[in-house]
Design an enzyme around this catalytic site. Sequence first.
Site, PDB file in Angstrom:
ATOM      1  N   HIS A   1     -25.859 -69.964 100.584  1.00 34.85           N
ATOM      2  CA  HIS A   1     -25.851 -69.642  99.462  1.00 34.85           C
ATOM      3  C   HIS A   1     -26.302 -71.032  98.570  1.00 34.85           C
ATOM      4  O   HIS A   1     -26.567 -70.952  97.264  1.00 34.85           O
ATOM      5  CB  HIS A   1     -24.833 -69.067  98.820  1.00 34.85           C
ATOM      6  CG  HIS A   1     -23.352 -69.958  98.690  1.00 34.85           C
ATOM      7  ND1 HIS A   1     -22.309 -69.855  99.461  1.00 34.85           N
ATOM      8  CD2 HIS A   1     -23.037 -70.753  97.697  1.00 34.85           C
ATOM      9  CE1 HIS A   1     -21.601 -70.703  99.063  1.00 34.85           C
ATOM     10  NE2 HIS A   1     -21.874 -71.102  97.986  1.00 34.85           N
TER      11      HIS A   1
ATOM     12  N   ASP B   1     -23.363 -67.006 106.053  1.00 36.41           N
ATOM     13  CA  ASP B   1     -23.488 -67.862 104.910  1.00 36.41           C
ATOM     14  C   ASP B   1     -23.352 -69.338 105.396  1.00 36.41           C
ATOM     15  O   ASP B   1     -22.771 -70.178 104.584  1.00 36.41           O
ATOM     16  CB  ASP B   1     -22.337 -67.677 103.849  1.00 36.41           C
ATOM     17  CG  ASP B   1     -22.575 -68.500 102.660  1.00 36.41           C
ATOM     18  OD1 ASP B   1     -23.595 -68.431 102.337  1.00 36.41           O
ATOM     19  OD2 ASP B   1     -21.400 -68.687 102.014  1.00 36.41           O
TER      20      ASP B   1
ATOM     21  N   SER C   1     -18.745 -76.122  97.998  1.00 31.48           N
ATOM     22  CA  SER C   1     -19.541 -75.241  99.107  1.00 31.48           C
ATOM     23  C   SER C   1     -20.251 -76.016  99.895  1.00 31.48           C
ATOM     24  O   SER C   1     -21.231 -76.800  99.600  1.00 31.48           O
ATOM     25  CB  SER C   1     -20.347 -74.237  98.502  1.00 31.48           C
ATOM     26  OG  SER C   1     -19.474 -73.187  97.685  1.00 31.48           O
TER      27      SER C   1
END
Length: 483
Positions: free
Chosen positions: A125, A155, A230
């Site tokens: 993402h 992901d 992230s």
Amino acid sequence: MGKFAAIRFAQLAVLAGLGLCSLPGWAAAQTVSEADLRLVPTSEQEIKLSFAPIVKDVAPAVVNVYASRKVVQQRRVSPFFDDPFFRRFFGEPGPGLSRPQQRVQSSLGSGVIISEDGIVITNHHVIKDADEVRVALNDRREYDAKIVLKDERTDLAVLQIQDEGPFDKVTFADSDSLEVGDIVLAIGNPFGVGQTVTQGIVSALARTQVGVTDYQFFIQTDAAINPGNSGGALVDMTGKLVGINTAIFSRSGGSNGIGFAIPAHMARFVASAAGQGEKVQRPWLGATVQLVGAEIAEALALDRPRGVIVTNVFEGSPAEDAGLRVSDLVVAVDGKEVLDPDSFGYRFATRPVGEVARFTVLRSGEQKQIDVVLEPAPETVPRDTRELTEYSPFEGATVMNLSPAVADELRLDDEFEGVVISEIQAGSTAQRVGLRPGDIVRAINDQEIESARMLEVITKTPPRVWRLDIERNGQINRIVLRS
């Protein structure tokens, strides 16, 4: 140097034990009070205990990831051209009055270098739909990066730094050896403020109700994780990578002490696929399983709910070839305990294609070992992808023939025959009608749809009324539309 802090903590524990043993009236069964456990550092070395040696080892291998993509929008110079009265006298706007405007969308995240030649692993993402990716090291050097592999289902994504290196790297740890209570460090770039280190413990393992990836099996930690973290590193006290920081549980958008990381075992599996220059190829079992609840556990005379029960085995599948049967209870994969369908899926999906997985199965009260050959899902019929452009309820939809391979790609559990919608264009008739990717076209006007070609032919000779039988999530929905 990476083991320094761990060694010193062990030394403190020994000192604490010696101190307790020397207390007057000590007995093995005696209860220890809080005051007895409080020890003042007695040496300069104990006062200087720090995580700094671990951070110095790992920080050079954690990078900031900057992803950008160009978006083109039509921009009209004057709003007067929206007025029919104005257009009547001045005509339609010329080429210079309605022109495309280019805008750049950007996102910020983190990544981890896992090889000296500049292979970086990050979250999907973070770089999704990016046209350009750059990485910045903690010493402020910046490089362009190429996207090698993107895997939305986990992901995770793999990048290649466009420079010869060598680069500092992080070594993978065995994430299966983690235990609740282990101390971990999270390193990343929260809110774009620069590289930041936070410390916490492993709060839980095998978290499955996170809803971020297809494979729900996360490490939970209370180390502060915020937007921008992230793709960053979660490391243990030896400086090895145990997870890729991915998500936070928060109502405000900031850290509430609940963060989630993808286990290093999964990250290594995806990185290995990238190293072979191919998409992530997952093994196909060819069987469906369900959770074992309290009632099923009682019926099976289990001491507690555990494992997954096999509910269907497909003909010609690896499961059938291995001898797996309906009602078999799978309690472990390669010796690793299985608690629910999510943990089973994680254990099975992270095994490389071409190898063999050993299932521990309970059948009629007896424990058996069943070896399942790990094979990719087969494409039993050609997918024959077709984009439907004729004016019909399917205008703007892309359809293909179903097979185990297509079903696996579209995340359909047990549908292997028919015609499936794989993609729908924004603003198309198919979208307005309410069709979705993953819908299976079972029949039109009571005529069974057997192939993508057959559906395309029907759209070219539309009937007066469309009666569509569409299967979604195992349920048949009938839609009636005028032509």
